[in-house]
Design an enzyme around this catalytic site. Structure first.
Site, short mmCIF file in Angstrom:
data_model
loop_
_atom_site.label_atom_id
_atom_site.label_comp_id
_atom_site.label_asym_id
_atom_site.label_seq_id
_atom_site.Cartn_x
_atom_site.Cartn_y
_atom_site.Cartn_z
N HIS A 1 -4.47 3.65 7.64
CA HIS A 1 -4.42 3.90 6.19
C HIS A 1 -4.87 5.33 5.88
CE1 HIS A 1 -3.37 0.22 3.96
NE2 HIS A 1 -3.83 -0.43 5.03
N SER B 1 0.83 -1.21 0.00
CA SER B 1 0.00 0.00 0.00
C SER B 1 0.86 1.26 0.00
CB SER B 1 -0.93 0.01 1.22
OG SER B 1 -1.92 -0.99 1.11
#
Length: 197
Positions: A50, A15
């Site tokens: 995130h 990510s």
């Protein structure tokens, strides 16, 4: 094809690497597929981490339904899309099909699925693949650049349940389809990206 697929194991850095590919872009649409429909404090913490790691000027869309429509309607508004992640999308869409469309209570899904015939399981798989084909077609028709993040599921433990094994196989098939159609594919190991296509 305009999209890039980034794969790797859990906590491999995929990510972070994917976000770095677009860090110079100020108008990115981040498609977060981890839509929480039930209470899970550990998952909520992951989502918050995130969220904090993304550039503040990016637009976040938290959804897993209608991704193709989102691309068609918004491709002119952003310089790129980042979809994180394919694995969670498959999970959410599977449970959406079972709970909402087939009206099976969440607590009964494992048991009901184990009683399914091969044809019934293939029908579920086809519905999932139909959605991915719509997303890939939307990217091809609009030329919208996208980075998709997925999990490499073939190097881990084989699940104990029939549903778990079927789902692991499904994820592998989806990854193969997306990698075949992608323009570029990266495999991230220990935070180190390797370009494999």
């Amino acid at each position: 094809m305009a999209y890039t697929l980034v794969t790797g194991g859990a906590k491999s850095g995929k990510s972070s690497f994917s976000e770095s590919l677009l860090e110079s872009n100020t108008d990115v649409c981040y498609i977060a597929t981890s839509v929480m429909n039930y209470k899970d404090s550990e998952m909520e913490t992951r989502i918050e981490r995130h969220q904090e790691s993304r550039p503040k000027n990016w637009t976040t869309k938290e959804q897993f339904l209608g991704i193709d429509e989102l691309i068609y309607e918004n491709h002119g508004n952003y310089s790129g899309f980042l979809l994180d992640c394919v694995t969670i999308w498959n999970t959410n869409f599977f449970y959406y099909l079972m709970e909402v469309e087939l009206e099976i209570p969440l607590a009964e899904i494992d048991q009901v699925f184990e009683a399914y015939s091969g044809e019934e399981r293939r029908n579920i798989e086809e519905r999932i693949f139909d959605e991915w084909k719509k997303i890939v077609n939307a990217l091809a028709e609009t030329g919208a650049p996208m980075i998709m993040v997925t999990n490499e599921v073939g190097s881990g433990v084989v699940p104990m349940t029939l549903l778990g094994r079927w789902f692991q196989d499904l994820l592998g098939k989806v990854n193969q389809f997306l990698a075949k159609e992608a323009e570029t594919v990266y495999f991230v190991v220990c935070g180190i990206p390797q370009k494999i296509k």
